[in-house]
Design a protein around this motif. Structure first.
Motif, mmCIF file in Angstrom:
data_model
loop_
_atom_site.group_PDB
_atom_site.id
_atom_site.type_symbol
_atom_site.label_atom_id
_atom_site.label_comp_id
_atom_site.label_asym_id
_atom_site.label_seq_id
_atom_site.Cartn_x
_atom_site.Cartn_y
_atom_site.Cartn_z
ATOM 1 N N PHE A 83 0.713 -1.272 0.022
ATOM 2 C CA PHE A 83 0.013 -0.045 0.211
ATOM 3 C C PHE A 83 0.879 1.253 -0.048
ATOM 4 N N GLU A 84 0.647 1.997 -1.063
ATOM 5 C CA GLU A 84 1.421 3.279 -1.247
ATOM 6 C C GLU A 84 0.782 4.471 -0.466
ATOM 7 N N ASP A 85 1.767 5.331 -0.131
ATOM 8 C CA ASP A 85 1.062 6.774 0.651
ATOM 9 C C ASP A 85 -0.107 6.466 1.754
ATOM 10 N N VAL A 86 0.349 6.082 2.639
ATOM 11 C CA VAL A 86 -0.459 5.660 3.832
ATOM 12 C C VAL A 86 -0.418 7.381 4.676
ATOM 13 N N PRO A 87 -1.462 7.694 4.681
ATOM 14 C CA PRO A 87 -1.542 9.135 5.521
ATOM 15 C C PRO A 87 -1.088 8.754 6.912
ATOM 16 N N PRO A 88 -0.243 9.854 7.356
ATOM 17 C CA PRO A 88 0.538 9.783 8.453
ATOM 18 C C PRO A 88 -0.328 9.246 9.631
ATOM 19 N N GLU A 89 -1.527 9.730 9.730
ATOM 20 C CA GLU A 89 -2.558 9.456 10.746
ATOM 21 C C GLU A 89 -2.823 7.885 11.077
ATOM 22 N N ASP A 90 -2.719 7.236 9.617
ATOM 23 C CA ASP A 90 -3.045 6.163 9.553
ATOM 24 C C ASP A 90 -1.743 4.789 10.057
ATOM 25 N N LEU A 91 -0.771 5.250 10.032
ATOM 26 C CA LEU A 91 0.401 4.580 10.342
ATOM 27 C C LEU A 91 0.529 3.880 11.467
ATOM 28 N N VAL A 92 1.253 2.879 11.610
ATOM 29 C CA VAL A 92 1.400 2.097 12.958
ATOM 30 C C VAL A 92 2.080 3.098 13.987
ATOM 31 N N GLY A 93 1.659 2.915 15.363
ATOM 32 C CA GLY A 93 2.395 3.684 16.148
ATOM 33 C C GLY A 93 3.552 3.129 16.575
ATOM 34 N N ALA A 94 4.223 3.933 17.475
ATOM 35 C CA ALA A 94 5.512 3.468 18.141
ATOM 36 C C ALA A 94 5.576 2.430 18.714
ATOM 37 N N GLU A 95 4.444 1.843 19.435
ATOM 38 C CA GLU A 95 4.244 0.650 20.236
ATOM 39 C C GLU A 95 4.283 -0.407 19.298
ATOM 40 N N SER A 96 3.487 -0.399 18.260
ATOM 41 C CA SER A 96 3.550 -1.733 17.120
ATOM 42 C C SER A 96 4.831 -1.885 16.601
#
Length: 159
Positions: free
Chosen positions: A103-116
């Motif tokens: 998947f290209e260009d995932v919006p920043p708010e949809d990216l996995v978090g630091a914990e993941s």
């Protein structure tokens, strides 16, 4: 009559199957690991770990010899991990790991978090460092050595 001289050379070429059998693939190493370490995992932990490892297998190849995996390879995997979308939100929820990776260009708010990201790295370190290096002496040095959570992504986002 001359051409038959070539035949023995070919046979000699394909001789060492003994070497090939000793290769421990990534998928075999994971199976070994689960066999020893995974007995007390809850279903949710087991599923999460499988998802984390699946990324590793897709990026590096399940049939890859674990002794050939380098720190650079692990860095590459972590880069992929950091660009994964969260699985809990649509449209990502119904996607396979391969689709998530592609998947290209995932919006920043949809990216996995630091914990993941940290959890992916934790299981990779456990597999390579604790298990394959310390417990099994299969690796002399773990490819995860010196790899921390990468260039802080939330920091990058703010700038």
């Amino acid at each position: 009559p001359h051409q038959q001289m070539i035949v023995p050379a070919v046979i000699v070429e394909s001789q060492p199957p003994a070497e090939a059998e000793k290769v421990l693939t990534l998928s075999d190493a994971w199976a070994m690991y689960k066999d020893e370490k995974g007995r007390n995992w809850t279903k949710s932990i087991s599923m999460a770990n499988e998802r984390f490892i699946e990324v590793l297998m897709i990026v590096l190849g399940a049939a890859t010899d674990v002794t050939t995996i380098t720190k650079q390879d692990i860095k590459q995997v972590m880069e992929v991990v950091e660009n994964l979308p969260k699985r809990v939100v649509q449209p990502y929820r119904s996607m396979t790991t391969q689709q998530l990776i592609d998947f290209e260009d995932v919006p920043p708010e949809d990216l996995v978090g630091a914990e993941s990201i940290h959890n992916h790295l934790k299981i990779y370190k456990s597999l390579f460092k604790t298990f394959l290096t310390d417990n099994k002496d299969i690796l002399e040095k773990s490819p995860t050595d010196g790899i921390g959570p990468s260039r802080c992504r939330s920091c990058r986002r703010r700038s």
